[in-house]
Design an enzyme around this catalytic site. Structure first.
Site, short mmCIF file in Angstrom:
data_model
loop_
_atom_site.label_atom_id
_atom_site.label_comp_id
_atom_site.label_asym_id
_atom_site.label_seq_id
_atom_site.Cartn_x
_atom_site.Cartn_y
_atom_site.Cartn_z
N GLY A 189 76.23 54.18 40.85
CA GLY A 189 76.95 53.26 41.74
C GLY A 189 77.58 52.11 40.99
O GLY A 189 77.58 50.96 41.46
N GLY A 192 80.14 45.95 43.11
CA GLY A 192 78.95 45.19 43.43
C GLY A 192 77.90 45.13 42.35
O GLY A 192 78.17 44.82 41.19
N TYR A 226 67.88 53.01 57.35
CA TYR A 226 68.15 52.26 56.11
C TYR A 226 66.87 51.59 55.61
O TYR A 226 66.49 51.73 54.43
CB TYR A 226 69.24 51.21 56.32
CG TYR A 226 69.41 50.33 55.11
CD1 TYR A 226 69.95 50.85 53.93
CD2 TYR A 226 69.00 48.99 55.11
CE1 TYR A 226 70.09 50.07 52.80
CE2 TYR A 226 69.13 48.21 53.98
CZ TYR A 226 69.67 48.74 52.83
OH TYR A 226 69.79 47.97 51.70
#
Length: 256
Positions: A14, A18, A154
């Site tokens: 990822g 961010g 989540y």
């Protein structure tokens, strides 16, 4: 500048935005060579162009089991001995109550936040064990410890991260391999809320009148953890901005 080909290697999932981008920057600054992975190759290439030969851009979707399982053998010579794995790729989708949510969103979160970290860990851990060195870093969340409405799958996926890391430490007792769960609270400067809410105004409102954590705060924390003495393992580290605290138990007063 010539890259030190003997420098330790980190793999960051990822890395396209961010936390992942900030962690890549910080680890390169710390002297690591970084395999920066993610789905958006153009962003990975831009990161490599910016940081130079210390970054190897590699397109990877952690929810693609076949691609992850093929990962170790696909790495080029000089990059195969991964010393630090940063399991950062993850997402939240929606804030609907459990009976209103889109089940496909649940499946996507499970595939990324749970299956993704299981697969990347299983792919790279055998090499760490054979070399008897390495560090597994997982990006958890305060949502794995503190429930809130709409967090359902989540939050459960981040609770999985917490239990998985603790059990990995048990398995690895006697090995020189460290395992850490980094659990941030409210953090701005990433795509997290935009991906979750699919609305820029709603995403901006999450951070309105706050001073949230930043991706750089997370990257600096990862840097510190990795830089601790080899005999020291940070099992779990939780952080929140000073504008945030656990809200305590909720009570409904309409049912009495």
């Amino acid at each position: 500048m010539t890259t030190n080909t003997t420098a330790p290697v980190a793999l960051v999932t990822g890395a396209t935005a961010g936390f992942g981008t900030a962690i890549t920057h910080k680890l390169v600054k710390d002297g690591y060579r970084v395999i920066a992975t993610g789905r958006r190759m153009e962003r990975l290439q831009a990161l490599a162009n910016e940081l130079g030969e210390a970054v190897l851009p590699l397109q990877l979707d952690v929810s693609d089991k076949s691609a992850v399982r093929a990962l170790p053998a696909s790495l080029p010579a000089g990059w195969q001995e991964v010393d630090v794995l940063v399991n950062n790729a993850g997402l939240a989708l929606g804030l609907e109550k459990a009976w209103e949510t889109n089940v496909d969103d649940w499946e996507t979160m499970i595939a990324t936040n749970i299956s993704g970290i299981v697969e990347t860990t299983r792919a790279l851990l055998p090499g760490m064990v054979s070399r008897n060195r390495g560090h597994l870093i997982f990006l958890g969340s305060t949502a794995g410890r503190y429930p809130y409405p709409g967090s359902n799958v989540y939050g459960a996926s981040k609770a999985f991260v917490d239990r998985f890391t603790q059990n990995l430490r048990s398995d690895l007792l006697g090995k020189s391999i460290r395992v850490t769960n980094v659990a941030p609270g409210l953090c701005g400067g990433s795509e997290f809320s935009l991906v979750r809410l699919k609305d820029e105004n709603k995403a901006d409102a999450v951070y309105e009148n706050t001073s949230p954590l930043t991706p750089e705060d997370i990257a600096n924390t990862v840097s510190w953890i990795v830089g601790c003495p080899a005999h020291m393992n940070v099992n779990y580290i939780e952080m929140m901005p000073t504008c945030q605290a656990a809200a305590g138990l909720a009570v409904d007063r309409t049912m009495g």
